[in-house]
Scaffold this motif. Structure first.
Motif, PDB file in Angstrom:
ATOM      1  N   THR A  75     -19.492 -57.369  31.636  1.00 42.39           N
ATOM      2  CA  THR A  75     -19.236 -58.306  30.416  1.00 42.39           C
ATOM      3  C   THR A  75     -20.096 -59.164  30.026  1.00 42.39           C
ATOM      4  O   THR A  75     -20.715 -59.829  30.842  1.00 42.39           O
ATOM      5  CB  THR A  75     -17.779 -58.570  30.996  1.00 42.39           C
ATOM      6  OG1 THR A  75     -16.753 -57.481  31.296  1.00 42.39           O
ATOM      7  CG2 THR A  75     -17.243 -59.341  29.963  1.00 42.39           C
ATOM      8  N   VAL A  76     -20.128 -59.186  28.750  1.00 39.90           N
ATOM      9  CA  VAL A  76     -21.037 -60.274  28.053  1.00 39.90           C
ATOM     10  C   VAL A  76     -20.259 -61.032  27.033  1.00 39.90           C
ATOM     11  O   VAL A  76     -19.433 -60.364  26.086  1.00 39.90           O
ATOM     12  CB  VAL A  76     -22.232 -59.827  27.413  1.00 39.90           C
ATOM     13  CG1 VAL A  76     -23.059 -60.683  26.777  1.00 39.90           C
ATOM     14  CG2 VAL A  76     -23.054 -58.934  28.327  1.00 39.90           C
ATOM     15  N   GLU A  77     -20.137 -62.273  27.271  1.00 44.17           N
ATOM     16  CA  GLU A  77     -19.558 -63.056  26.058  1.00 44.17           C
ATOM     17  C   GLU A  77     -20.052 -63.341  24.822  1.00 44.17           C
ATOM     18  O   GLU A  77     -21.294 -63.258  24.918  1.00 44.17           O
ATOM     19  CB  GLU A  77     -19.137 -64.579  26.642  1.00 44.17           C
ATOM     20  CG  GLU A  77     -18.419 -64.513  28.146  1.00 44.17           C
ATOM     21  CD  GLU A  77     -17.204 -64.587  28.077  1.00 44.17           C
ATOM     22  OE1 GLU A  77     -16.554 -64.761  26.988  1.00 44.17           O
ATOM     23  OE2 GLU A  77     -16.344 -64.018  29.080  1.00 44.17           O
ATOM     24  N   LYS A 129     -23.137 -53.268  27.640  1.00 52.05           N
ATOM     25  CA  LYS A 129     -22.551 -54.559  27.612  1.00 52.05           C
ATOM     26  C   LYS A 129     -21.357 -54.124  27.090  1.00 52.05           C
ATOM     27  O   LYS A 129     -21.103 -53.734  25.811  1.00 52.05           O
ATOM     28  CB  LYS A 129     -23.381 -55.573  26.477  1.00 52.05           C
ATOM     29  CG  LYS A 129     -24.620 -55.862  27.176  1.00 52.05           C
ATOM     30  CD  LYS A 129     -25.369 -56.726  26.259  1.00 52.05           C
ATOM     31  CE  LYS A 129     -27.032 -56.905  26.661  1.00 52.05           C
ATOM     32  NZ  LYS A 129     -27.768 -55.699  25.709  1.00 52.05           N
ATOM     33  N   ASN A 130     -20.306 -54.944  27.782  1.00 53.87           N
ATOM     34  CA  ASN A 130     -18.740 -54.757  27.300  1.00 53.87           C
ATOM     35  C   ASN A 130     -18.587 -56.038  26.561  1.00 53.87           C
ATOM     36  O   ASN A 130     -18.414 -56.848  26.823  1.00 53.87           O
ATOM     37  CB  ASN A 130     -17.884 -54.626  28.504  1.00 53.87           C
ATOM     38  CG  ASN A 130     -16.652 -54.200  28.132  1.00 53.87           C
ATOM     39  OD1 ASN A 130     -16.256 -54.005  26.899  1.00 53.87           O
ATOM     40  ND2 ASN A 130     -15.799 -54.441  28.900  1.00 53.87           N
ATOM     41  N   ARG A 131     -18.659 -55.951  25.101  1.00 57.01           N
ATOM     42  CA  ARG A 131     -18.285 -57.002  24.274  1.00 57.01           C
ATOM     43  C   ARG A 131     -16.912 -56.956  23.575  1.00 57.01           C
ATOM     44  O   ARG A 131     -16.491 -55.782  23.428  1.00 57.01           O
ATOM     45  CB  ARG A 131     -19.502 -56.942  23.049  1.00 57.01           C
ATOM     46  CG  ARG A 131     -20.810 -56.952  23.518  1.00 57.01           C
ATOM     47  CD  ARG A 131     -21.752 -57.352  22.368  1.00 57.01           C
ATOM     48  NE  ARG A 131     -23.258 -57.010  22.891  1.00 57.01           N
ATOM     49  CZ  ARG A 131     -23.940 -58.034  22.961  1.00 57.01           C
ATOM     50  NH1 ARG A 131     -23.643 -59.257  22.944  1.00 57.01           N
ATOM     51  NH2 ARG A 131     -25.156 -57.756  23.551  1.00 57.01           N
ATOM     52  N   PRO A 132     -16.357 -58.215  23.345  1.00 55.46           N
ATOM     53  CA  PRO A 132     -15.116 -58.028  22.842  1.00 55.46           C
ATOM     54  C   PRO A 132     -15.090 -58.223  21.458  1.00 55.46           C
ATOM     55  O   PRO A 132     -16.253 -58.068  20.524  1.00 55.46           O
ATOM     56  CB  PRO A 132     -14.713 -59.540  23.196  1.00 55.46           C
ATOM     57  CG  PRO A 132     -15.887 -60.211  22.983  1.00 55.46           C
ATOM     58  CD  PRO A 132     -16.861 -59.505  23.647  1.00 55.46           C
ATOM     59  N   GLY A 133     -13.911 -57.650  20.623  1.00 53.70           N
ATOM     60  CA  GLY A 133     -13.497 -57.453  19.441  1.00 53.70           C
ATOM     61  C   GLY A 133     -14.319 -56.553  18.880  1.00 53.70           C
ATOM     62  O   GLY A 133     -14.466 -55.206  19.191  1.00 53.70           O
ATOM     63  N   GLU A 134     -14.309 -56.687  17.524  1.00 55.69           N
ATOM     64  CA  GLU A 134     -15.139 -55.647  16.411  1.00 55.69           C
ATOM     65  C   GLU A 134     -16.497 -55.319  16.829  1.00 55.69           C
ATOM     66  O   GLU A 134     -16.955 -54.196  16.230  1.00 55.69           O
ATOM     67  CB  GLU A 134     -14.831 -56.340  14.995  1.00 55.69           C
ATOM     68  CG  GLU A 134     -13.349 -56.657  14.739  1.00 55.69           C
ATOM     69  CD  GLU A 134     -12.830 -55.083  14.460  1.00 55.69           C
ATOM     70  OE1 GLU A 134     -13.435 -54.357  13.850  1.00 55.69           O
ATOM     71  OE2 GLU A 134     -11.784 -54.897  14.771  1.00 55.69           O
ATOM     72  N   GLY A 166     -27.482 -56.632  30.466  1.00 56.92           N
ATOM     73  CA  GLY A 166     -26.514 -55.677  30.458  1.00 56.92           C
ATOM     74  C   GLY A 166     -26.723 -54.477  31.349  1.00 56.92           C
ATOM     75  O   GLY A 166     -26.041 -53.524  31.858  1.00 56.92           O
ATOM     76  N   VAL A 167     -28.012 -54.382  31.925  1.00 52.14           N
ATOM     77  CA  VAL A 167     -28.556 -53.385  32.704  1.00 52.14           C
ATOM     78  C   VAL A 167     -28.637 -53.809  34.185  1.00 52.14           C
ATOM     79  O   VAL A 167     -28.647 -53.081  35.042  1.00 52.14           O
ATOM     80  CB  VAL A 167     -30.216 -53.015  32.151  1.00 52.14           C
ATOM     81  CG1 VAL A 167     -31.245 -53.115  33.344  1.00 52.14           C
ATOM     82  CG2 VAL A 167     -29.942 -51.537  31.683  1.00 52.14           C
ATOM     83  N   ASP A 168     -28.226 -54.851  34.689  1.00 55.81           N
ATOM     84  CA  ASP A 168     -28.424 -55.486  36.138  1.00 55.81           C
ATOM     85  C   ASP A 168     -27.463 -54.658  37.092  1.00 55.81           C
ATOM     86  O   ASP A 168     -27.948 -54.269  37.970  1.00 55.81           O
ATOM     87  CB  ASP A 168     -27.983 -56.975  36.183  1.00 55.81           C
ATOM     88  CG  ASP A 168     -29.181 -57.722  35.555  1.00 55.81           C
ATOM     89  OD1 ASP A 168     -30.241 -57.245  35.282  1.00 55.81           O
ATOM     90  OD2 ASP A 168     -28.981 -59.087  35.148  1.00 55.81           O
ATOM     91  N   SER A 198     -24.498 -47.506  19.565  1.00 58.62           N
ATOM     92  CA  SER A 198     -24.862 -47.811  21.094  1.00 58.62           C
ATOM     93  C   SER A 198     -25.602 -46.713  21.635  1.00 58.62           C
ATOM     94  O   SER A 198     -25.371 -45.453  21.473  1.00 58.62           O
ATOM     95  CB  SER A 198     -23.655 -48.037  22.041  1.00 58.62           C
ATOM     96  OG  SER A 198     -24.153 -48.091  23.416  1.00 58.62           O
ATOM     97  N   VAL A 199     -26.934 -46.909  21.936  1.00 59.60           N
ATOM     98  CA  VAL A 199     -27.802 -46.063  22.600  1.00 59.60           C
ATOM     99  C   VAL A 199     -27.092 -45.409  24.011  1.00 59.60           C
ATOM    100  O   VAL A 199     -27.068 -44.036  23.998  1.00 59.60           O
ATOM    101  CB  VAL A 199     -28.976 -46.611  23.271  1.00 59.60           C
ATOM    102  CG1 VAL A 199     -30.035 -45.688  24.097  1.00 59.60           C
ATOM    103  CG2 VAL A 199     -29.761 -47.334  21.885  1.00 59.60           C
ATOM    104  N   THR A 200     -26.468 -46.068  24.666  1.00 56.29           N
ATOM    105  CA  THR A 200     -25.511 -45.377  25.695  1.00 56.29           C
ATOM    106  C   THR A 200     -24.600 -44.444  25.471  1.00 56.29           C
ATOM    107  O   THR A 200     -24.571 -43.352  25.892  1.00 56.29           O
ATOM    108  CB  THR A 200     -24.892 -46.474  26.630  1.00 56.29           C
ATOM    109  OG1 THR A 200     -25.894 -47.380  27.003  1.00 56.29           O
ATOM    110  CG2 THR A 200     -24.299 -46.005  27.709  1.00 56.29           C
ATOM    111  N   GLU A 201     -23.933 -44.928  24.323  1.00 55.50           N
ATOM    112  CA  GLU A 201     -22.915 -43.998  23.860  1.00 55.50           C
ATOM    113  C   GLU A 201     -23.447 -42.502  23.123  1.00 55.50           C
ATOM    114  O   GLU A 201     -23.103 -41.444  23.494  1.00 55.50           O
ATOM    115  CB  GLU A 201     -22.030 -44.867  22.733  1.00 55.50           C
ATOM    116  CG  GLU A 201     -21.296 -45.532  23.381  1.00 55.50           C
ATOM    117  CD  GLU A 201     -20.670 -46.568  22.213  1.00 55.50           C
ATOM    118  OE1 GLU A 201     -19.383 -46.952  22.727  1.00 55.50           O
ATOM    119  OE2 GLU A 201     -21.222 -46.602  20.953  1.00 55.50           O
ATOM    120  N   ARG A 202     -24.555 -42.848  22.391  1.00 61.89           N
ATOM    121  CA  ARG A 202     -25.369 -41.486  21.824  1.00 61.89           C
ATOM    122  C   ARG A 202     -25.928 -40.668  23.135  1.00 61.89           C
ATOM    123  O   ARG A 202     -25.593 -39.650  22.880  1.00 61.89           O
ATOM    124  CB  ARG A 202     -26.474 -42.005  20.987  1.00 61.89           C
ATOM    125  CG  ARG A 202     -26.176 -42.540  19.765  1.00 61.89           C
ATOM    126  CD  ARG A 202     -27.073 -43.022  18.877  1.00 61.89           C
ATOM    127  NE  ARG A 202     -26.779 -43.606  17.785  1.00 61.89           N
ATOM    128  CZ  ARG A 202     -27.246 -44.624  17.082  1.00 61.89           C
ATOM    129  NH1 ARG A 202     -28.522 -45.151  17.777  1.00 61.89           N
ATOM    130  NH2 ARG A 202     -26.932 -45.263  16.052  1.00 61.89           N
TER     131      ARG A 202
END
Length: 149
Positions: free
Chosen positions: A147-149, A116-121, A14-16, A128-132
């Protein structure tokens, strides 16, 4: 515009994309790139230990090794891109708190973080550390999604 750019990393895929963005910004602004890995004290403290594992082979040492590998990898990618001014750190603590403290102590002008952009709930269930960091930082935070599946 920016003298010091911070790239916190956890070594994950997710950091790449964030690595590329941070190096590009550091080159563009002739800025010093700081690369930070935080050994999550919550993970270390949650591990009860194992009487069959020597203390230096436990979870803390493993996470420190992961951190060193992660920051060294970014330093190598930066060097390949012509960026020689890279400062790396592996520290212990609560990741978002330590990143915010680092921003303040090192007078960071821009923080580039991967997520990481994850789908759904999934995103609503876990913080998320990033959000904080983005919510609490007093300086700009650039969020680079993968995007990560």
């Amino acid at each position: 515009m920016y003298d010091r750019i911070l790239l916190p990393t956890d070594g994950s895929e997710g950091v790449d994309r964030a690595i590329t963005h941070a190096i590009d910004a550091a080159n563009r602004y002739d800025a010093e790139l700081h690369v930070l890995f935080v050994v999550d004290s919550g993970v270390v403290n949650a591990y009860p230990g194992d009487e069959f594992v020597h203390e230096f082979e436990g979870v803390e040492q493993t996470l420190e090794d992961v951190g060193e590998t992660a920051v060294d990898r970014v330093r190598e990618v930066a060097a390949d891109a012509g960026l020689a001014d890279v400062v790396t750190s592996v520290i212990h603590g609560e990741p978002h708190e330590e990143i915010l403290r680092y921003i303040d102590e090192k007078d960071v002008d821009l923080t580039v973080m991967g997520t990481k952009n994850r789908p759904g709930e999934y995103r609503r269930l876990l913080g998320s550390v990033t959000e904080r960091v983005a919510r609490r930082s007093s300086t700009p935070v650039s969020i680079v999604k993968t995007t990560v599946e």
